[in-house]
Design a protein around this motif. Structure first.
Motif, mmCIF file in Angstrom:
data_model
loop_
_atom_site.group_PDB
_atom_site.id
_atom_site.type_symbol
_atom_site.label_atom_id
_atom_site.label_comp_id
_atom_site.label_asym_id
_atom_site.label_seq_id
_atom_site.Cartn_x
_atom_site.Cartn_y
_atom_site.Cartn_z
ATOM 1 N N GLU A 48 17.143 14.091 12.712
ATOM 2 C CA GLU A 48 16.260 14.784 13.649
ATOM 3 C C GLU A 48 16.375 16.311 13.551
ATOM 4 O OE1 GLU A 48 20.200 14.094 15.635
ATOM 5 O OE2 GLU A 48 18.793 12.897 14.441
ATOM 6 N N GLY A 100 14.491 7.827 4.820
ATOM 7 C CA GLY A 100 13.470 7.853 5.860
ATOM 8 C C GLY A 100 12.433 8.949 5.685
ATOM 9 N N SER A 156 11.965 2.399 6.534
ATOM 10 C CA SER A 156 11.481 3.479 7.401
ATOM 11 C C SER A 156 12.599 3.945 8.321
ATOM 12 C CB SER A 156 10.302 2.979 8.241
ATOM 13 O OG SER A 156 10.767 2.022 9.190
ATOM 14 N N ARG A 157 12.358 5.062 9.002
ATOM 15 C CA ARG A 157 13.345 5.557 9.967
ATOM 16 C C ARG A 157 13.541 4.560 11.110
ATOM 17 N NH1 ARG A 157 12.448 12.063 10.924
ATOM 18 N NH2 ARG A 157 11.898 12.614 8.784
ATOM 19 N N ASP A 158 12.435 3.917 11.524
ATOM 20 C CA ASP A 158 12.548 2.935 12.607
ATOM 21 C C ASP A 158 13.430 1.758 12.182
ATOM 22 O OD1 ASP A 158 10.972 4.448 14.253
ATOM 23 O OD2 ASP A 158 9.131 3.320 13.870
ATOM 24 N N GLU A 159 13.277 1.304 10.935
ATOM 25 C CA GLU A 159 14.102 0.198 10.447
ATOM 26 C C GLU A 159 15.572 0.602 10.382
ATOM 27 O OE1 GLU A 159 11.328 -2.401 7.459
ATOM 28 O OE2 GLU A 159 11.746 -0.328 6.880
ATOM 29 N N ALA A 182 16.997 2.949 12.205
ATOM 30 C CA ALA A 182 17.478 3.085 13.576
ATOM 31 C C ALA A 182 17.782 1.720 14.179
ATOM 32 C CB ALA A 182 16.441 3.816 14.429
ATOM 33 N N SER A 183 16.936 0.747 13.877
ATOM 34 C CA SER A 183 17.154 -0.604 14.384
ATOM 35 C C SER A 183 18.443 -1.194 13.833
ATOM 36 C CB SER A 183 15.972 -1.496 14.013
ATOM 37 O OG SER A 183 16.185 -2.824 14.432
ATOM 38 N N GLU A 184 18.709 -0.926 12.563
ATOM 39 C CA GLU A 184 19.948 -1.434 11.971
ATOM 40 C C GLU A 184 21.159 -0.749 12.600
ATOM 41 O OE1 GLU A 184 21.969 -1.850 7.588
ATOM 42 O OE2 GLU A 184 19.877 -2.361 7.912
#
Length: 293
Positions: free
Chosen positions: A110, A187, A257-260, A262-264
């Protein structure tokens, strides 16, 4: 050739990494982060630091200047920790210094925007040099400067874990692919193909010979299976040149992706909180299939 300087003051150890480097002031009025020959990683980590770091610089990536540091443990006589003293006494002589970046901050996703081509260049370099230690969990990237009129930039550090093939010469093919799905810059949509088209032609045997010539002879001596340091240098040249030519076989692709990611991270955190190692938890992989870790 790398400049040689002499340590005049040992400032402080850095305990963030397993090798326990130290901040050292030298007779050229410089301040460097010094990695020591007496560390558990040994001189091969320093060889990797020179080869990968200098290659990064030649390819236009930002990497702090390296110097060879003559170190006398007497300059650290006031260091209170015995384990650090043991390391320093085992490192008398020539060591490797990296220019200290004052005020630099660890990279976090970020904190800065990264252009896909710049991300691709870094991913490509890591794939070429088999650097498996620039992940979302340990980026080995710095942001500097963090203040002033210039915009913050990404700087590469810590390549001691790269060149994994030199730990067991002859057992890893130059076209071997590595899993870079969890690369620290994955990401950002790294354009590794554009980077390959730009950088691969630059990695010539001539360039590689110039770079490996920077490695002190003593750090290459005694390598099993080789007649001497010059034969070891040529082995690095041959392997990396062939790897650059065979990039189509190992070019990284298919980043999460960044979302994936972050989920991990959330799954890992929950596993730790549950009191069990993350690798024992059954979690979906990046394609949603169950697997055991």
């Amino acid at each position: 050739m790398l400049r040689e300087v002499t340590a005049v003051r040992y400032v402080t150890p850095l305990r963030a990494g397993g090798s326990v480097p130290g901040v050292v002031e030298t007779d050229d009025l410089g301040t460097y982060v010094v990695k020591f020959t007496g560390s558990a990683q040994g001189t091969k980590a320093l060889v990797a630091e020179i080869i990968v770091g200098e290659l990064a610089r030649r390819l236009g990536l930002r990497f702090p200047d390296l110097v060879l540091v003559h170190f006398d443990p007497a300059v650290a006589a006031d260091e209170p920790h015995q384990e650090v003293q043991d390391l320093l006494h085992a490192s008398a002589g020539l060591n490797l210094g990296m220019d200290y970046l004052p005020g630099a901050a660890d990279f976090t996703p970020e904190a800065i925007d990264v252009d896909p081509l710049e991300a691709g260049r870094i991913v490509w370099l890591d794939a070429l040099t088999a650097n498996v230690d620039r992940t979302v969990h340990s980026s080995n990237l710095m942001i500097w400067p963090t203040f002033g009129v210039q915009p913050p930039r990404l700087w590469l550090i810590d390549h001691g874990a790269a060149l994994v093939f030199h730990h067991r010469w002859g057992t890893s093919a130059p076209d071997k692919a590595y899993d870079f799905r969890h690369h620290a810059l994955g990401g950002y949509g790294p354009d590794a193909r554009a980077a390959d088209a730009e950088l691969a032609p630059q990695v010539t045997e001539e360039l590689l010979r110039e770079i490996v010539a920077e490695v002190p002879e003593a750090w290459l001596a005694g390598e099993p299976g080789f007649a001497g340091p010059e034969e070891v240098r040529e082995a690095y040249v041959t392997y990396l040149a062939e790897r650059a030519r065979s990039s189509a076989a190992w070019l990284p692709d298919g980043f999460p992706s960044r979302d994936e990611l972050a989920s991990e991270d959330v799954r890992r955190a929950r596993a730790v909180e549950a009191g069990r190692p993350a690798w024992l938890k059954r979690v979906p992989d990046l394609q949603g299939r169950p697997q055991t870790r």
